[in-house]
Enzyme design. Structure first.
Site, PDB file in Angstrom:
ATOM      1  N   GLU A 206      76.345  20.007  38.770  1.00  0.00           N
ATOM      2  CA  GLU A 206      74.788  20.664  38.507  1.00  0.00           C
ATOM      3  C   GLU A 206      73.933  19.442  38.331  1.00  0.00           C
ATOM      4  O   GLU A 206      72.732  19.583  37.852  1.00  0.00           O
ATOM      5  CB  GLU A 206      74.954  21.372  37.019  1.00  0.00           C
ATOM      6  CG  GLU A 206      75.778  22.593  37.371  1.00  0.00           C
ATOM      7  CD  GLU A 206      75.428  23.555  36.172  1.00  0.00           C
ATOM      8  OE1 GLU A 206      74.839  23.433  35.086  1.00  0.00           O
ATOM      9  OE2 GLU A 206      76.158  24.665  35.860  1.00  0.00           O
ATOM     10  N   LYS A 337      72.681  35.578  32.604  1.00  0.00           N
ATOM     11  CA  LYS A 337      72.739  35.302  34.148  1.00  0.00           C
ATOM     12  C   LYS A 337      72.867  36.626  34.982  1.00  0.00           C
ATOM     13  O   LYS A 337      73.979  37.329  34.832  1.00  0.00           O
ATOM     14  CB  LYS A 337      74.507  34.475  34.243  1.00  0.00           C
ATOM     15  CG  LYS A 337      74.503  33.130  33.726  1.00  0.00           C
ATOM     16  CD  LYS A 337      76.075  32.592  33.745  1.00  0.00           C
ATOM     17  CE  LYS A 337      76.140  31.055  33.329  1.00  0.00           C
ATOM     18  NZ  LYS A 337      77.426  30.884  33.052  1.00  0.00           N
TER      19      LYS A 337
END
Ligand code: PGA
Ligand code: ZN
Length: 435
Positions: A206, A337
């Site tokens: 990430e 999410k």
């Protein structure tokens, strides 16, 4: 006018170089929208199922079947539906799948279609996606507080350290731009420190620095040093946030710490996390225990009411799980999410259930991402308070931060959530007097 005319899928590529699904939606009036499904690496077992082909190509991760399902199942289900009626669109996607876990169509096909419809509807209405969402979901838009990874670990860095995300938040910033600018200095300082120690080895999945540390505590100490080198006092304007992603550490009911070469039962593991929060200015901890341990989550939340205890794998963006967690006092904040839920409507239902109980909500990206910026708009439209999209490097991350910078120009500084989501934490009590 805003009737859906065409829904098509294609294979595109995510930030790990893996196949993923893009869906393009065209309306009768000529408006169009598209969206790309993200993919996780440390997934909760209750998530919508990503449909992958298996077999040999791309390690079994190809998405041919999900792309085909867009044309054979999702397009017939959506043709003629008003694109601005997201609830009906998502109900039709649910019904076309019929399983509740999206194992037939694929959560990847479903989420890309659900998001793409929103883009097309917003285009038809000639409004930005965040404003369209705020209108159809009847929410109050605001600019979120960013939660930004400095070191990546866990499943995003081959388990080089156990903890998955070492992040900072800048609740004392007065604008989104300022929060990013402060974080940029911390990120740079962290890289400098690692370089001076000969420990700079690039970045994890990430975009956080690759974690060459002796122990998990070494990472925390380095993070504090980076905050100081950036000219900040740790715990004042800047706080630390951790995603333990503890399901990944759980072996036979205990928690395995690879670097420390120790295996702790749940009580001792939670003691360790509490020791960290006494030593370091930690204002939020995500998934401190395994997704299966309701008692452990409730226990940790009860013992640590002055930090955000965030449920990710534990809640998988599912409104019913949020309701039962509220009932038993497990967690006090929700990670949202969209691809865990499978559709935008399901994700919004989870957000609303959490927000109604006074919980904070954090809209989050996945470790496998793309240039898609839908979640930046969703976080603003819902007024979710916080946004987590990984680190400060790699285009799939900066695409989201930069999109919020653009959106924020339509808002005043008073619309920035700043430290408000942390009002009930020790930080809010000590430094957030103006909240
Ligand atoms: P994942 O992790 O996208 O790899 O599942 C991100 C997170 O846990 O927040
Ligand atoms: Zn997580």
């Amino acid at each position: 006018m805003r009737e859906i005319a065409r829904v098509s899928g294609r294979r595109v590529w995510d930030s790990r170089g893996r196949p993923t699904v893009e869906v393009e939606v065209a309306l009768r009036d000529g408006s169009a929208g598209r969206a790309i499904a993200p993919a996780g690496a440390s997934c909760g077992s209750g998530e919508a199922i990503d449909l992958r082909d298996g077999g040999r190509s791309f390690g079994g991760l190809d998405v041919t079947r999900a792309v085909v399902a867009v044309g054979t199942d999702i397009e017939p289900a959506l043709r003629g539906v008003d694109a601005a009626d997201q609830a009906l669109v998502d109900a039709r996607i649910d019904a076309a799948d019929g399983t509740g876990d999206f194992s037939v169509l694929g959560g990847n096909a479903a989420v890309a279609a659900s998001l793409a419809v929103g883009h097309a509807a917003a285009a038809a209405r000639k409004m930005p996606l965040w404003a369209h969402y705020a209108d159809i979901f009847q929410t109050a838009p605001s600019i979120p507080l960013p939660e930004i990874q400095i070191f990546g670990g866990g499943a995003h860095a081959a388990r080089r350290v156990d903890v998955q995300d070492f992040m900072v938040m800048v609740p004392g910033a007065s604008s989104f731009d300022e929060a990013l600018a402060v974080t940029a200095e911390i990120y740079r300082a962290a890289g400098e420190i690692m370089s001076e120690r000969g420990q700079l080895q690039g970045v994890a999945d990430e975009g956080g620095w690759w974690p060459v540390f002796e122990s998990n505590e070494d990472a925390l100490e380095t993070l504090v040093a980076a905050i100081e080198r950036a000219g900040e006092v740790p715990g004042e304007r800047v706080v630390i946030s951790l995603d333990i992603a503890a399901t990944q550490l759980c072996v036979d009911g205990g928690y395995q710490l690879v670097l420390e070469e120790s295996r702790l039962d749940e009580t001792r593991f939670l003691d360790l996390l509490e020791e960290w929060r006494r030593r370091f200015p930690i204002a939020a901890i995500e998934d401190p225990v395994s997704e299966k341990s309701v008692a452990g989550m409730a226990n940790f939340t009860r013992r640590n009411p002055d930090i955000q205890v965030i449920g990710d794998d534990f809640l998988v963006t599912d409104a019913r799980r949020v309701e039962s967690a509220i009932a038993c006092g497990a967690c006090n904040a929700l990670l949202v999410k969209v691809n865990q839920a499978g559709t935008v409507s399901r994700a919004v239902a989870a957000h609303k259930a959490a927000a109604a109980a006074g919980w904070g909500t954090i809209v989050s990206a996945r470790s496998g991402e793309s240039e898609d910026v839908s979640i930046a708009h969703l976080s603003v439209g819902l007024g979710a308070g916080q946004l987590k999209v990984g680190s400060f490097a790699r285009g799939e991350r900066t695409a989201k931060w930069n999109e919020v910078l653009r959106i924020a120009e339509h808002f005043g500084d008073g619309d920035f959530a700043a430290g408000a989501p942390l009002a009930s934490t020790w930080w809010g009590k000590r430094y957030g007097s103006g909240l």
